[in-house]
Scaffold this active site. Structure first.
Site, PDB file in Angstrom:
ATOM      1  N   ARG A 114      42.478  37.908  42.513  1.00 32.95           N
ATOM      2  CA  ARG A 114      43.443  38.163  41.433  1.00 32.95           C
ATOM      3  C   ARG A 114      44.163  39.472  41.701  1.00 32.95           C
ATOM      4  O   ARG A 114      43.528  40.486  41.973  1.00 32.95           O
ATOM      5  CB  ARG A 114      42.692  38.261  40.092  1.00 32.95           C
ATOM      6  N   ARG A 130      42.856  48.597  32.596  1.00 37.10           N
ATOM      7  CA  ARG A 130      42.657  47.531  31.605  1.00 37.10           C
ATOM      8  C   ARG A 130      41.479  47.860  30.684  1.00 37.10           C
ATOM      9  O   ARG A 130      41.519  47.573  29.488  1.00 37.10           O
ATOM     10  CB  ARG A 130      42.448  46.184  32.310  1.00 37.10           C
ATOM     11  N   LYS A 179      33.762  36.650  29.456  1.00 33.61           N
ATOM     12  CA  LYS A 179      34.279  35.838  28.347  1.00 33.61           C
ATOM     13  C   LYS A 179      35.001  34.581  28.818  1.00 33.61           C
ATOM     14  O   LYS A 179      34.891  33.537  28.167  1.00 33.61           O
ATOM     15  CB  LYS A 179      35.124  36.649  27.363  1.00 33.61           C
ATOM     16  N   ARG A 206      44.816  41.394  21.478  1.00 34.81           N
ATOM     17  CA  ARG A 206      44.515  42.557  22.302  1.00 34.81           C
ATOM     18  C   ARG A 206      44.768  43.855  21.545  1.00 34.81           C
ATOM     19  O   ARG A 206      44.387  44.918  22.013  1.00 34.81           O
ATOM     20  CB  ARG A 206      45.403  42.600  23.544  1.00 34.81           C
ATOM     21  N   ARG A 257      34.643  39.953  41.736  1.00 36.18           N
ATOM     22  CA  ARG A 257      35.598  38.876  41.460  1.00 36.18           C
ATOM     23  C   ARG A 257      36.844  39.019  42.349  1.00 36.18           C
ATOM     24  O   ARG A 257      37.413  38.027  42.807  1.00 36.18           O
ATOM     25  CB  ARG A 257      35.987  38.934  39.979  1.00 36.18           C
TER      26      ARG A 257
END
Ligand code: AMP
Length: 177
Positions: A123, A134, A8, A83, A117
Protein backbone atom coordinates in the site's frame (compact mmCIF):
# COMPACT_ATOMS: atom_id res chain seq x y z
CA UNK A 1 -12.85 2.19 14.87
CA UNK A 2 -9.28 2.00 16.05
CA UNK A 3 -5.78 3.11 15.14
CA UNK A 4 -4.22 2.14 11.81
CA UNK A 5 -2.98 -1.42 11.97
CA UNK A 6 -5.28 -2.47 14.84
CA UNK A 7 -6.92 -5.07 12.59
CA UNK A 8 -10.25 -3.35 12.01
CA UNK A 9 -10.31 -4.16 8.30
CA UNK A 10 -9.65 -7.84 9.01
CA UNK A 11 -12.28 -8.01 11.75
CA UNK A 12 -14.84 -6.06 9.71
CA UNK A 13 -14.40 -8.58 6.90
CA UNK A 14 -14.88 -11.55 9.25
CA UNK A 15 -17.94 -9.93 10.81
CA UNK A 16 -19.35 -9.14 7.40
CA UNK A 17 -19.14 -12.86 6.50
CA UNK A 18 -20.65 -13.88 9.85
CA UNK A 19 -23.56 -11.43 9.74
CA UNK A 20 -23.97 -11.49 5.95
CA UNK A 21 -24.01 -7.74 5.61
CA UNK A 22 -21.54 -5.76 3.50
CA UNK A 23 -18.24 -4.39 4.77
CA UNK A 24 -17.98 -0.78 3.63
CA UNK A 25 -14.42 0.49 3.98
CA UNK A 26 -14.02 4.12 2.92
CA UNK A 27 -10.26 3.55 2.56
CA UNK A 28 -10.93 0.66 0.14
CA UNK A 29 -13.54 2.70 -1.79
CA UNK A 30 -11.04 5.54 -2.10
CA UNK A 31 -8.17 3.24 -3.11
CA UNK A 32 -10.39 1.86 -5.86
CA UNK A 33 -11.39 5.35 -6.99
CA UNK A 34 -7.80 6.61 -7.25
CA UNK A 35 -6.91 3.85 -9.72
CA UNK A 36 -8.48 6.15 -12.33
CA UNK A 37 -6.23 8.40 -14.31
CA UNK A 38 -8.05 11.71 -13.82
CA UNK A 39 -6.95 14.99 -12.21
CA UNK A 40 -9.32 14.42 -9.23
CA UNK A 41 -8.03 10.87 -8.71
CA UNK A 42 -4.41 12.06 -8.85
CA UNK A 43 -5.13 14.79 -6.32
CA UNK A 44 -6.85 12.36 -3.96
CA UNK A 45 -4.03 9.83 -4.28
CA UNK A 46 -1.48 12.47 -3.25
CA UNK A 47 -3.56 13.29 -0.16
CA UNK A 48 -3.85 9.62 0.76
CA UNK A 49 -0.15 8.94 0.18
CA UNK A 50 0.69 11.72 2.64
CA UNK A 51 -1.63 10.10 5.17
CA UNK A 52 -4.01 13.07 5.25
CA UNK A 53 -7.79 12.88 5.15
CA UNK A 54 -9.61 13.47 1.88
CA UNK A 55 -12.17 16.26 1.93
CA UNK A 56 -15.56 15.68 3.47
CA UNK A 57 -17.57 16.56 0.36
CA UNK A 58 -15.88 13.86 -1.67
CA UNK A 59 -16.16 11.34 1.15
CA UNK A 60 -19.86 12.05 1.55
CA UNK A 61 -20.43 11.60 -2.18
CA UNK A 62 -18.79 8.17 -2.45
CA UNK A 63 -20.30 7.01 0.84
CA UNK A 64 -23.85 8.03 -0.03
CA UNK A 65 -23.48 6.36 -3.40
CA UNK A 66 -22.24 3.10 -1.86
CA UNK A 67 -24.74 3.03 1.03
CA UNK A 68 -27.55 3.59 -1.45
CA UNK A 69 -26.83 0.25 -3.15
CA UNK A 70 -29.36 -2.52 -2.61
CA UNK A 71 -27.05 -4.82 -0.60
CA UNK A 72 -27.00 -2.26 2.24
CA UNK A 73 -30.72 -2.36 3.01
CA UNK A 74 -30.35 -4.84 5.88
CA UNK A 75 -27.40 -3.06 7.45
CA UNK A 76 -23.66 -2.80 6.92
CA UNK A 77 -20.37 -2.53 8.73
CA UNK A 78 -18.78 0.84 8.28
CA UNK A 79 -14.98 0.81 8.49
CA UNK A 80 -12.83 3.96 8.46
CA UNK A 81 -15.54 6.59 9.02
CA UNK A 82 -16.19 8.80 11.00
CA UNK A 83 -12.62 10.08 11.21
CA UNK A 84 -13.47 13.36 12.96
CA UNK A 85 -16.32 15.35 14.51
CA UNK A 86 -17.44 16.84 11.17
CA UNK A 87 -17.81 13.36 9.66
CA UNK A 88 -19.72 12.20 12.70
CA UNK A 89 -22.17 15.08 12.21
CA UNK A 90 -22.47 14.19 8.52
CA UNK A 91 -23.23 10.52 9.33
CA UNK A 92 -25.76 11.47 12.00
CA UNK A 93 -27.81 13.17 9.29
CA UNK A 94 -28.50 9.91 7.52
CA UNK A 95 -27.56 7.04 9.84
CA UNK A 96 -28.70 5.50 13.07
CA UNK A 97 -25.88 3.64 14.82
CA UNK A 98 -26.49 0.23 16.37
CA UNK A 99 -23.02 -0.41 17.77
CA UNK A 100 -19.57 1.10 17.58
CA UNK A 101 -16.59 -1.20 17.88
CA UNK A 102 -13.26 0.15 19.01
CA UNK A 103 -10.20 -2.06 18.64
CA UNK A 104 -7.44 -0.82 20.95
CA UNK A 105 -3.76 -1.28 20.14
CA UNK A 106 -0.66 0.60 21.35
CA UNK A 107 1.07 2.78 18.74
CA UNK A 108 4.33 0.74 18.70
CA UNK A 109 2.42 -2.40 17.80
CA UNK A 110 0.41 -0.50 15.14
CA UNK A 111 3.64 0.71 13.53
CA UNK A 112 5.14 -2.76 13.62
CA UNK A 113 2.08 -4.25 11.91
CA UNK A 114 1.90 -1.49 9.30
CA UNK A 115 5.56 -2.10 8.41
CA UNK A 116 4.79 -5.81 7.95
CA UNK A 117 1.68 -4.99 5.86
CA UNK A 118 3.73 -2.61 3.66
CA UNK A 119 5.96 -5.53 2.69
CA UNK A 120 3.05 -7.85 1.97
CA UNK A 121 0.45 -5.58 0.35
CA UNK A 122 2.54 -2.69 -0.97
CA UNK A 123 0.00 0.00 0.00
CA UNK A 124 1.52 3.29 -1.10
CA UNK A 125 0.57 5.07 2.17
CA UNK A 126 2.19 2.45 4.42
CA UNK A 127 5.53 4.26 4.63
CA UNK A 128 6.98 4.92 8.13
CA UNK A 129 6.25 8.68 7.78
CA UNK A 130 2.75 8.09 6.37
CA UNK A 131 1.91 5.62 9.13
CA UNK A 132 3.11 7.96 11.91
CA UNK A 133 1.14 10.84 10.43
CA UNK A 134 -2.04 8.77 10.20
CA UNK A 135 -1.67 7.71 13.83
CA UNK A 136 -1.26 11.36 14.84
CA UNK A 137 -4.47 12.24 13.00
CA UNK A 138 -6.17 9.31 14.69
CA UNK A 139 -5.22 10.52 18.17
CA UNK A 140 -6.01 14.18 17.62
CA UNK A 141 -9.07 14.05 15.36
CA UNK A 142 -10.64 10.60 15.50
CA UNK A 143 -10.31 9.69 19.18
CA UNK A 144 -12.56 12.54 20.35
CA UNK A 145 -15.38 11.03 18.27
CA UNK A 146 -15.31 7.87 20.40
CA UNK A 147 -16.86 9.79 23.29
CA UNK A 148 -20.10 10.21 21.37
CA UNK A 149 -20.53 6.43 21.06
CA UNK A 150 -19.50 5.90 24.66
CA UNK A 151 -22.10 8.39 25.93
CA UNK A 152 -24.72 6.77 23.72
CA UNK A 153 -23.91 3.49 25.48
CA UNK A 154 -23.15 1.57 22.28
CA UNK A 155 -19.35 1.42 22.37
CA UNK A 156 -17.67 -2.00 22.51
CA UNK A 157 -13.98 -1.90 23.41
CA UNK A 158 -11.96 -4.82 22.14
CA UNK A 159 -8.34 -5.67 22.93
CA UNK A 160 -6.55 -5.76 19.56
CA UNK A 161 -3.34 -7.15 21.03
CA UNK A 162 -4.31 -10.79 20.43
CA UNK A 163 -4.45 -13.16 17.48
CA UNK A 164 -7.02 -12.54 14.73
CA UNK A 165 -9.11 -15.45 16.06
CA UNK A 166 -8.98 -14.24 19.65
CA UNK A 167 -9.99 -10.70 18.68
CA UNK A 168 -12.88 -12.07 16.65
CA UNK A 169 -14.07 -14.26 19.53
CA UNK A 170 -13.98 -11.31 21.93
CA UNK A 171 -15.81 -9.18 19.38
CA UNK A 172 -18.60 -11.70 18.84
CA UNK A 173 -19.05 -12.15 22.60
CA UNK A 174 -19.24 -8.38 23.10
CA UNK A 175 -21.83 -8.07 20.34
CA UNK A 176 -24.01 -10.76 21.91
CA UNK A 177 -23.98 -9.23 25.41
P1 AMP B 1 -7.81 3.39 5.65
O1 AMP B 1 -7.85 2.25 4.67
O2 AMP B 1 -9.05 3.50 6.47
O3 AMP B 1 -6.55 3.38 6.47
O4 AMP B 1 -7.76 4.72 4.78
C1 AMP B 1 -6.68 5.01 3.91
C2 AMP B 1 -6.70 6.47 3.56
O5 AMP B 1 -7.92 6.80 2.87
C3 AMP B 1 -6.66 7.44 4.74
O6 AMP B 1 -5.35 7.69 5.22
C4 AMP B 1 -7.29 8.68 4.13
O7 AMP B 1 -6.38 9.36 3.28
C5 AMP B 1 -8.39 8.08 3.25
N1 AMP B 1 -9.64 7.92 4.01
C6 AMP B 1 -10.26 6.76 4.36
N2 AMP B 1 -11.39 6.98 5.05
C7 AMP B 1 -11.49 8.34 5.14
C8 AMP B 1 -12.42 9.22 5.75
N3 AMP B 1 -13.47 8.77 6.41
N4 AMP B 1 -12.19 10.55 5.64
C9 AMP B 1 -11.14 11.05 4.98
N5 AMP B 1 -10.19 10.28 4.40
C10 AMP B 1 -10.37 8.93 4.47
Amino acid sequence: MGPQGCGKGTQAKLLSEELRIPHISTGALLREYVQKDTPVARKLKAIMDRGDLVDDEFLEKILEERLGESDCVNGFILDGTPRDEAQLEMLKRFLDFDKAILIDLPDEECLRRIAARAEKEGRSDDTPEGAKHRLEIYHTRTEPVIEFFEEKGILLRINGNQSIEEVFTELKEALLE
